[in-house]
Design an enzyme around this catalytic site. Sequence first.
Site, PDB file in Angstrom:
ATOM      1  N   GLU A 347      -1.283   0.510  10.653  1.00 59.73           N
ATOM      2  CA  GLU A 347      -1.267   0.805   9.211  1.00 59.73           C
ATOM      3  C   GLU A 347       0.160   0.825   8.669  1.00 59.73           C
ATOM      4  OE1 GLU A 347      -1.707   4.551   6.203  1.00 59.73           O
ATOM      5  OE2 GLU A 347      -2.641   4.721   8.178  1.00 59.73           O
ATOM      6  N   SER A 350      -1.592   2.359   2.450  1.00 56.54           N
ATOM      7  CA  SER A 350      -2.919   2.867   2.120  1.00 56.54           C
ATOM      8  C   SER A 350      -3.016   2.943   0.607  1.00 56.54           C
ATOM      9  CB  SER A 350      -3.114   4.260   2.741  1.00 56.54           C
ATOM     10  OG  SER A 350      -4.449   4.689   2.626  1.00 56.54           O
TER      11      SER A 350
END
Length: 424
Positions: A347, A350
Amino acid sequence: MHDIKWIRDNPEAFDAAMTARKQDVTAQRLIDIDVERRKLMTEHQEMLARRKTISGEIGKLRKNGENADDLMAEMGTLKDKIKEAEDGQASLNDQLDLLLSSFPNILDPEVPVGEDENDNVEVNRWGTPGEFDFQPLEHFEIGEKLGMMDFETAAKLSGSRFVILRGGLAKLERALAQFMLDLHTGEHGYQETITPMLVRDDAMFGTGQLPKFAEDSFKTTNDYWLIPTSEVTLTNQVAGDIIDQAKLPLRYTALTQCFRSEAGSAGRDTRGMIRQHQFSKVEMVSVVEAEKSDEELTRKTRCAETVLERLGLPYRTVILCTGDIGFSAAKTYDIEVWLPGQGKYREISSCSNTRDFQARRMNARYRTTGDKKTQFVHTLNGSGLAVGRCLISVMENYQQADGSIRVPDALKPYMGGLEVISAG
């Protein structure tokens, strides 16, 4: 913060929404408290009206020289009952507000059902991971061999999960942040903003960090919180405001240091810069009309993806499942960048639509042109990007056999002519 009126009108929908979130709560529990609270409110109003009537009657009796002892006694009893009703209301209000603020946002129907990150659903993929004619290293191996990434000295200063960057890597991190800001302000329509990094409780409450996630953040001895992300400060700029519809959307971006205790990450990513107590991030926040937030989420996600595409970094975008999505979000897309040293996607951004969840907590509203009524704005946030993780991905994807790092073309204007970062 949830709307108790909506819960009264839609108890089954609320229960289904909380079940999806694995929350042990029922609408009936909240409704029972609300019924008792509203009963006390009615009784309180009736007693206030009676007190006003009695006060008038006492005045008339005294004016006529008549005895008012019975009414005076009733007035004394009413005083105690009114105080009791007020205390009861306050207690029930606090109890209801605490409950309503402790439950997560209601999820969008498109959010897939799942237990954890393994159940997130890929919706987009860009780029092809590069092939190396040598075994690619992880970022901390590259950085330490270059002598430009120092965890040992950082630990001497601050403990674990801190790093010192020097030389070419320090310049590269600065270049990445500048590149992101220039892209978001010059092409994506965000207004660059410099905000405080210390905030009060109400700001952390407004975006959903408090009261539930206090242990995830750092607090000073004089009751300030170090921001875990500039989402807190950028979003809370509209707290308590009524915004003219014509001024929407509002789009803000900021580069700040972020501070997280990483309370729940013991044993995870203990080496390197993946999970730090302090890191820099370029954040994007939008404040929009209710009916435009879904469109804005798509737009915001594309803004974050564009950063990686300009840098030539392979990535994939996933929609988070019910078991992995954040507390305040109704729908979230995570962007995961390819790290050849780890051989997997991690990641790096977000992007979330919180709908009116944060706006209710902040009391942030807008007024439609020509309408006296107001409604809550919708707020969205997204990393554009986490600078440290972007540094990691550049290091790993642009590493060379001799341990040096090629500078991506998009960053060369920011690097003062430096095209390769090497030792010595």
